[in-house]
Design a protein around this motif. Structure first.
Motif, short mmCIF file in Angstrom:
data_model
loop_
_atom_site.label_atom_id
_atom_site.label_comp_id
_atom_site.label_asym_id
_atom_site.label_seq_id
_atom_site.Cartn_x
_atom_site.Cartn_y
_atom_site.Cartn_z
N GLU A 1 -4.74 9.17 -6.93
CA GLU A 1 -3.97 8.30 -7.90
C GLU A 1 -4.51 7.00 -7.53
O GLU A 1 -4.73 6.26 -8.49
N LYS A 2 -4.85 6.36 -6.30
CA LYS A 2 -5.04 5.21 -5.65
C LYS A 2 -6.52 4.71 -6.25
O LYS A 2 -6.86 3.66 -6.95
N MET A 3 -7.38 5.90 -6.02
CA MET A 3 -8.81 5.76 -6.75
C MET A 3 -8.84 5.62 -8.26
O MET A 3 -9.76 4.57 -8.40
N GLN A 4 -7.98 6.22 -8.70
CA GLN A 4 -8.10 6.24 -10.45
C GLN A 4 -7.68 4.82 -10.52
O GLN A 4 -8.34 4.13 -11.59
N LYS A 5 -6.47 4.21 -9.90
CA LYS A 5 -6.05 3.08 -10.33
C LYS A 5 -7.27 1.92 -10.08
O LYS A 5 -7.26 0.62 -10.82
N SER A 6 -8.15 2.18 -9.06
CA SER A 6 -9.01 1.15 -8.88
C SER A 6 -10.28 1.27 -9.64
O SER A 6 -11.15 0.45 -9.26
N GLY A 7 -10.13 2.02 -10.53
CA GLY A 7 -11.39 2.24 -11.48
C GLY A 7 -12.23 3.15 -11.11
O GLY A 7 -13.47 3.42 -11.73
N LYS A 8 -12.14 3.83 -10.09
CA LYS A 8 -13.07 5.12 -9.58
C LYS A 8 -12.95 6.41 -10.66
O LYS A 8 -11.99 6.70 -11.11
N GLY B 1 0.66 -1.24 0.04
CA GLY B 1 -0.18 -0.03 -0.06
C GLY B 1 0.69 1.10 0.13
O GLY B 1 1.83 1.30 0.69
#
Length: 258
Positions: free
Chosen positions: A188-195, A143
């Motif tokens: 960036e984390k949300m974008q990588k998770s498809g959000k 993480g």
């Protein structure tokens, strides 16, 4: 009797590192993973008897913590950040657990956050349980924004009075610097998770986050600072959704040009 390694991740923490190391004097060894500090962090740590290993963080907290575990020479590990302090009550319980050496369990301890010498006991800030004591074998961390421990042990909580003191901010400049840094990572984390983010997210998510902290979780009980932090939590939440929105927009623009 078994033994425990206290593991500290640090970068330019010369103001904090001494008190942190002294608070884990119960440990059989103290290992400081230093992200190439340019101040006296490493020098102070070595003077206090800690083993200093320099290793670049590169924005990967989970990877840095996994590296720290690999440096430990004891079967038990106890994580503590440079801006944290283990209380005497917590230190005593850690020694008891390590002495028993029952490696079926991992232990969570509470954290009491301080803002400008004021403890925060409401608004979701306390007890703020985190996993910090566990066997090293088979343990790793992943993480970037909020690292997660991976292990095969049953997690047990220490009593709330066996807490760790946390001083997360050195001042307002530090607060806003971390707000900017962590909202970028969160986006960036949300974008990588498809959000994806829409204009309504700029309003609804921040309002709910602030209302929950101040009203539902009782942040108002902490007085002025409780109100201030609830307001800033509004902007923190808004910032990460705004950044996500513009990350999406940038990617669409690049895709159109391609």
């Amino acid at each position: 009797m078994s033994s425990v390694s206290a593991l500290i991740l640090a970068k330019n923490e010369e103001q904090n590192i001494e008190d942190c190391i002294k608070s884990v004097s119960f440990a059989d060894e103290v290992v400081v993973i230093d992200d190439f500090s340019t101040d006296k962090t490493a020098e102070i740590a070595e003077r206090l008897g800690a083993r200093v290993v320099q290793h670049a963080l590169d924005g990967n907290w989970g990877g840095q913590q996994t590296f720290a575990i690999q440096q430990a020479r004891c079967p038990w590990i106890f994580f503590i950040d440079a801006d944290e302090r283990a209380t005497k009550r917590l230190a005593g319980l850690v020694r008891e657990i390590v002495a028993k050496d029952d490696r079926r369990y991992a232990y969570q301890n509470a954290r009491l956050n301080y803002f400008w010498e004021q403890p925060l006991r409401h608004g979701g800030w306390f007890p703020d349980y985190v996993v910090r004591l566990l066997p090293a074998k088979g343990t790793y961390v992943t993480g970037f924004v909020h690292p997660a421990f991976h292990h095969d042990y049953e997690e047990v909580r220490f009593p709330e009075d066996a807490y760790m003191i946390h001083y997360p901010y050195r001042g307002w400049d530090h607060y806003f610097s971390k707000l900017n840094f962590y909202t970028t990572l969160a986006a960036e984390k949300m974008q990588k998770s498809g959000k994806h983010a829409h204009f309504a997210d700029f309003i609804l998510h921040p309002f709910w986050a602030s209302f929950r902290m101040y009203v539902l979780r009782g942040g108002w009980r902490d007085g002025r600072i409780g109100f201030v932090l609830a307001c800033f939590h509004y902007f923190y939440t808004m910032a990460k959704y705004v950044k996500l929105y513009y990350l999406d927009k940038t990617n669409r623009h690049v895709g159109d040009e391609a």
